[in-house]
Design an enzyme around this catalytic site. Structure first.
Site, PDB file in Angstrom:
ATOM      1  N   HIS A  69       7.575 -10.493  -5.755  1.00 60.63           N
ATOM      2  CA  HIS A  69       8.269 -11.671  -5.225  1.00 60.63           C
ATOM      3  C   HIS A  69       7.620 -12.962  -5.709  1.00 60.63           C
ATOM      4  CE1 HIS A  69       5.155 -10.477  -2.355  1.00 60.63           C
ATOM      5  NE2 HIS A  69       5.055 -11.735  -1.969  1.00 60.63           N
ATOM      6  N   LEU A 117       7.337  -3.321  -2.584  1.00 63.49           N
ATOM      7  CA  LEU A 117       5.880  -3.452  -2.506  1.00 63.49           C
ATOM      8  C   LEU A 117       5.170  -2.091  -2.482  1.00 63.49           C
ATOM      9  CD1 LEU A 117       5.555  -6.452  -0.035  1.00 63.49           C
ATOM     10  CD2 LEU A 117       5.209  -6.440  -2.511  1.00 63.49           C
ATOM     11  N   HIS A 252       7.782 -18.367   4.217  1.00 64.76           N
ATOM     12  CA  HIS A 252       7.875 -17.312   3.206  1.00 64.76           C
ATOM     13  C   HIS A 252       9.296 -17.200   2.668  1.00 64.76           C
ATOM     14  CE1 HIS A 252       6.798 -13.376   1.380  1.00 64.76           C
ATOM     15  NE2 HIS A 252       8.060 -13.077   1.646  1.00 64.76           N
ATOM     16  N   GLU A 355       3.042  12.447  -3.914  1.00 59.42           N
ATOM     17  CA  GLU A 355       4.249  12.404  -4.737  1.00 59.42           C
ATOM     18  C   GLU A 355       4.609  10.993  -5.201  1.00 59.42           C
ATOM     19  OE1 GLU A 355       4.051  16.130  -2.559  1.00 59.42           O
ATOM     20  OE2 GLU A 355       4.080  14.057  -1.796  1.00 59.42           O
ATOM     21  N   ARG A 462      13.330  29.458  -7.271  1.00 56.06           N
ATOM     22  CA  ARG A 462      12.156  30.264  -6.957  1.00 56.06           C
ATOM     23  C   ARG A 462      12.337  31.709  -7.425  1.00 56.06           C
ATOM     24  NH1 ARG A 462       9.433  30.987  -0.932  1.00 56.06           N
ATOM     25  NH2 ARG A 462       7.496  32.012  -1.646  1.00 56.06           N
TER      26      ARG A 462
END
Length: 647
Positions: A69, A117, A252, A355, A462
């Site tokens: 940002h 973020l 902000h 992950e 599998r």
């Protein structure tokens, strides 16, 4: 060391330009940019080594704005470095401009898109891994982070992995300006607490006043020689230099109220130019020229798990192509990427049970021109879905393999089953979604993924499946395979993965009753073979889709989408998993979900008016009827007793 007075003026210029562009755009984050301006002024003038005229030079340093940002600051830096001019700077946030609200690779030398973020530092880990372990080049990776994103778990995954891999070429610069969007951060200005956490992870941590230019210079110089990942926790003031917004809540993400007064308070506009240091071009780069792989193959009738085929094919690709690298989430003995790790240990990266870092590292590696394949259980990619979404915005080229999908995994239960993965990856912009039913299909599709742009996802199984595809058959992205057909087909069974075998068995049973069923293996779900589906719809008028997946967004919906413009009436029944499964054997679970051959036969009986009582009980699946007419298109009510073709 650069001139302190010049850097002070450069910092003020970056603040002024951040105000100017956000004011002209009518939106943006100038106060978040102003707090980090001094940090970036010193980095730009003396530490960053980047040839802006040759942004693709592999020896360049990399700068990632994890706090995306603060794009007004980033673009103001590009202007100061001569990468863009004044006119382009003022196109910020306009339609068609390269200067989007958050940075993307549309504007060089931006490696990746940021703005969600917690992603820039994990991606920086991937680029730093490439620099240390693959490129073997002395470039550094600099990541500007906000203090608010220190609350993201992915940030700490990055801290852990950077320390584990001893990435001394990685520096994080945290802009500790205290204020988030709506409130103060959890630690506020307690930079010592941040530093203690970083040190506990094995990083070299430095605390400093982010507006003391000499302290910033000393910290950046220290980072360059620390020999391990380094983080600067710089205490700053949001909106620095303008009294009306400096360290004020509620400021902000909006332009300052009086831009002219703010610019005057900062000393007015400047037009300083920075001669950014260039990398050492005498350092040689690595040749990644690929060879022609010799893919493994299997005989018709062999029983092989597609996850095993994935590992063998990936290993073969690695033998022929030095650009291919593999990553896994600490399940490599299940996904079979361990075969690659054993054959090419210098190009395999263990990401452990993290992950988000798995995907981020792959994004970083591909930003450096490598060809990453990342694997884990299909269910666990959902944890990193935002990283996949952002990778598409980055125009990243990723190859993802998710194993152990669907109820067919058996007794492990629904937490491991991935019943939404096809839908999730189909929704990603520009993605490719593949679900081969046998080993030979897997071989051809994995090889094709290596050269495919965008996000490619391969779902593997599998259990073992029978090899039905010959090595000489045309298996391609966007294709399909017809297992059986005749000139008098009454219905088409559309399947993928484990349900192909069930569809084939069902077709055999139906044939014994005098009902001819075409069987179509749609191993490519996106793009799907619309031509084959249209032909089947035209020839039979009835399609039954069978998928080991929730009914939303998977194979059935891909088929319906392909038939949306089909001019004639066609009836489609979707057989899919509709109730929350439990544990059991693969066979029991496929039957319970209504995906076995018996339920497929029952669905055909119902659709063709030859209904027989299914010994397994009523099918839990629904019918979809697509009705065409001059007045448009509608979807019939599955509970309506009227024949949708008679209207």
């Amino acid at each position: 060391m650069g001139d302190t007075a010049f850097r002070r003026e450069l910092g003020q210029q970056l603040r002024v330009d951040s105000i100017r562009v956000s004011t002209k755009a009518g939106s943006g984050h100038p106060t978040s940019s102003m707090s980090a301006a001094d940090l970036m002024a010193v980095l730009l003038d003396g530490h960053l080594r980047l040839d802006f005229d040759r942004p693709d030079d592999p020896r360049n340093d990399h700068l990632i704005f994890s706090k995306g940002h603060a794009s007004p600051l980033y673009y103001s830096m590009l202007k100061a470095a001569g990468a863009i001019d004044e006119d382009e700077l003022l196109t910020y946030r306009r339609l068609g401009s390269r200067l989007e609200g958050h940075p993307t690779p549309r504007i060089p030398p931006t490696d990746v898109a940021t703005g969600s973020l917690g992603q820039g530092l994990p991606i920086g880990v991937g680029i730093a891994l490439a620099g240390k372990c693959l490129d073997r080049l002395p470039y550094r990776v600099w990541v500007l982070c906000g203090d608010s994103e220190m609350a993201e778990g992915s940030i700490w995954e990055a801290f852990e992995h950077a320390a584990h891999y001893e990435l001394g070429n990685l520096t994080a610069i945290v802009d500790v300006n205290r204020l988030g969007q709506t409130t103060e951060t959890m630690l506020g200005w307690n930079v010592d607490a941040y530093a203690a956490r970083a040190r506990a992870f094995g990083w070299h941590a430095i605390t400093l006043d982010g507006h003391d230019l000499d302290a910033v210079e000393a910290a950046l110089a220290e980072a360059e020689t620390a020999g391990r990942p380094t983080v600067l926790f710089a205490k700053t003031r949001k909106g620095k230099g303008v009294k009306s917004v400096e360290d004020q809540p509620g400021k902000h993400g909006k332009p300052v109220d009086d831009a002219d007064a703010a610019i005057a308070e900062l000393g007015g506009p400047r037009d300083l130019a920075v001669s950014v240091a260039k990398p050492d071009t005498s350092v040689s780069t690595i040749d990644q020229s690929p060879g022609e792989p010799r893919l493994p193959s299997w005989n018709i009738g062999d029983k092989v798990a597609t996850r095993r085929a994935y590992g063998e094919v990936l290993t073969a690709l690695g033998e022929a192509r030095p650009d291919v690298v593999a990553l896994d989430g600490e399940v490599s003995n299940s996904t079979n990427s361990e075969l690659f790790a054993q054959a090419h240990p210098d190009r395999y990266f263990e990401m452990y049970i993290a992950e988000q870092q798995l995907i981020a590292a792959a994004v970083g590696l591909q930003a450096r021109g490598w060809t990453p394949f990342a694997s884990t259980f299909a269910a666990f990619f959902s944890r990193a879905y935002d990283f996949v979404r952002m990778a598409a915005i980055s125009r990243a080229n990723l190859r993802l393999s998710g194993s152990h999908a669907g109820v067919s995994i058996g007794a492990d239960g629904p937490s491991q089953m991935a019943l939404e993965d096809l839908a999730a990856f189909r929704a990603v912009h520009g993605s490719t979604v593949l679900h081969p039913s046998d080993a030979n299909q897997t071989a051809r599709l994995v090889a094709a993924m290596a050269d495919r742009d965008g996000i490619s996802y391969l779902r593997t199984l599998r259990g073992k499946t029978t090899v039905r595809t010959g090595t000489d058959e045309d298996v391609r992205i966007g294709g399909s395979r017809t297992l059986r057909r005749s000139g008098q087909d009454d219905v088409t069974l559309v399947a993928c993965g484990v349900t192909v075998g069930e569809a084939e068995e069902a077709a055999g049973r139906l044939a014994a009753e005098g009902i001819a069923a075409r069987v179509l293996d749609c191993y490519s779900i996106k793009p799907i073979d619309a031509a084959a589906l249209h032909e089947a719809a035209r020839d039979t008028g009835i399609l039954v889709t069978v998928e080991d997946h929730w009914p939303e967004g998977g194979l059935g919906d891909a088929v319906l989408e392909a038939l949306a413009e089909f001019p004639d009436a066609v009836r489609v029944r979707k057989l899919a998993v509709r109730e929350m499964p439990g544990s059991g054997s693969p066979e029991e679970l496929l039957t319970a979900a209504g995906l076995d051959a018996g339920h497929i036969v029952d669905a055909v009986h119902d659709l063709t008016g030859t209904r027989k009582r299914n010994p397994y009980g009523e099918t839990p699946n629904e019918e979809r009827a697509i009705i065409r007419g001059e007045q448009g298109t509608s979807v019939g009510d599955p509970h309506d007793d009227t024949d949708p073709q008679s209207g």
